[in-house]
Write a protein that holds these residues in place. Structure first.
Motif, PDB file in Angstrom:
ATOM      1  N   GLN A  60      -0.189   7.745  -8.162  1.00 16.91           N
ATOM      2  CA  GLN A  60      -0.960   7.108  -7.886  1.00 16.91           C
ATOM      3  C   GLN A  60      -2.809   8.656  -7.543  1.00 16.91           C
ATOM      4  OE1 GLN A  60       1.295   5.833  -4.348  1.00 16.91           O
ATOM      5  NE2 GLN A  60       2.728   4.938  -5.524  1.00 16.91           N
ATOM      6  N   ASP A  61      -3.383   7.641  -8.221  1.00 20.75           N
ATOM      7  CA  ASP A  61      -4.384   8.806  -7.352  1.00 20.75           C
ATOM      8  C   ASP A  61      -4.870   8.134  -5.578  1.00 20.75           C
ATOM      9  OD1 ASP A  61      -6.875  10.098  -7.811  1.00 20.75           O
ATOM     10  OD2 ASP A  61      -7.971   8.769  -7.801  1.00 20.75           O
TER      11      ASP A  61
ATOM     12  N   ASN B 130     -10.910  -2.114   3.091  1.00 15.28           N
ATOM     13  CA  ASN B 130     -11.100  -1.581   1.769  1.00 15.28           C
ATOM     14  C   ASN B 130     -12.671  -2.327   2.002  1.00 15.28           C
ATOM     15  OD1 ASN B 130      -9.718  -3.734   1.101  1.00 15.28           O
ATOM     16  ND2 ASN B 130      -9.767  -3.211  -0.902  1.00 15.28           N
TER      17      ASN B 130
ATOM     18  N   ARG C 161      -8.859   8.529   0.038  1.00  7.59           N
ATOM     19  CA  ARG C 161      -9.311   7.270  -0.378  1.00  7.59           C
ATOM     20  C   ARG C 161      -8.006   6.740  -1.876  1.00  7.59           C
ATOM     21  NH1 ARG C 161     -14.319   5.052  -0.502  1.00  7.59           N
ATOM     22  NH2 ARG C 161     -14.576   6.793  -0.227  1.00  7.59           N
ATOM     23  N   SER C 162      -7.802   5.809  -1.563  1.00  7.39           N
ATOM     24  CA  SER C 162      -6.994   5.291  -2.977  1.00  7.39           C
ATOM     25  C   SER C 162      -7.237   4.102  -3.621  1.00  7.39           C
ATOM     26  CB  SER C 162      -5.901   5.475  -2.117  1.00  7.39           C
ATOM     27  OG  SER C 162      -5.980   4.147  -1.126  1.00  7.39           O
ATOM     28  N   ALA C 163      -7.070   3.952  -4.711  1.00  5.98           N
ATOM     29  CA  ALA C 163      -6.560   2.960  -5.503  1.00  5.98           C
ATOM     30  C   ALA C 163      -5.669   1.711  -4.913  1.00  5.98           C
ATOM     31  CB  ALA C 163      -7.157   2.977  -6.820  1.00  5.98           C
TER      32      ALA C 163
ATOM     33  N   ASP D 299     -12.053   0.367  -3.566  1.00  2.00           N
ATOM     34  CA  ASP D 299     -10.753   1.766  -3.102  1.00  2.00           C
ATOM     35  C   ASP D 299     -10.646   1.316  -2.014  1.00  2.00           C
ATOM     36  OD1 ASP D 299     -10.582   2.493  -5.618  1.00  2.00           O
ATOM     37  OD2 ASP D 299     -11.916   4.423  -5.210  1.00  2.00           O
ATOM     38  N   TYR D 300      -9.484   2.247  -0.855  1.00  2.00           N
ATOM     39  CA  TYR D 300      -9.175   1.918   0.732  1.00  2.00           C
ATOM     40  C   TYR D 300      -9.173   2.955   0.763  1.00  2.00           C
ATOM     41  CZ  TYR D 300      -6.648  -2.244   0.190  1.00  2.00           C
ATOM     42  OH  TYR D 300      -6.431  -4.170  -0.266  1.00  2.00           O
TER      43      TYR D 300
END
Length: 157
Positions: free
Chosen positions: A151-152, A11, A42-44, A52-53
């Motif tokens: 989880q987004d 990230n 992509r994830s928070a 974001d990662y």
């Protein structure tokens, strides 16, 4: 030969390029015979902060022993400027050994299967892209993914 699954994440910096470079370095590692890379997501951050990662999972076929593989992963992280100033700090590159064949490993340096992978959509979804029928101790991937629905996670082009 054993199949191992590696979680890749970053990230900081050019995360997608870093993940591609890390996968290339892993594929060139002695005693790694093949590598297949999932799509990128992509994830928070979870239990951490920062941007974001970008995440993916690689499946490799290797003759490396688990700790030798861990050493190789940490060398690749170090080559990409990975620092560990505090737990869950933002990072230029994170490589986690998720699964190593069917082995269970519990040493001070390494725990396999990764102890939190069943709670992380950013691991479960790319893992399911490579091995949809895989079943973890906690259940099948699709059932575990359903438990992570809050989880987004966005697949990147």
């Amino acid at each position: 030969m054993v199949f191992a699954y590696i979680g890749l994440g970053a990230n900081l910096g050019q995360a997608q390029a870093t993940l591609r470079q890390a996968a290339d370095a892993l594929a060139r590692t002695p005693d790694v015979q093949s590598l297949e890379l999932s799509p990128f997501y992509r994830s928070a951050p979870i239990d951490s902060s920062g941007p974001d990662y970008v995440n993916a999972v690689a499946r490799i076929e290797t003759m490396l022993a688990p700790l030798a593989l861990l050493d190789a992963l940490q060398a690749i992280e170090h080559a990409h400027g990975r620092l560990r100033p505090y737990r869950n700090a933002p990072r230029t590159l994170d490589l986690d050994l998720l699964l190593y064949g069917n082995q269970t490993i519990d040493t001070p340096r390494l725990t396999v299967p990764h102890p939190r992978m069943h709670e992380r959509a950013f691991v479960l979804k790319p893992l399911s892209d490579l091995a949809a029928d895989l079943c973890l101790a906690q259940g099948p991937l699709d059932a575990l993914l359903a438990l992570c629905a809050g989880q987004d996670l966005q697949r990147l082009p």
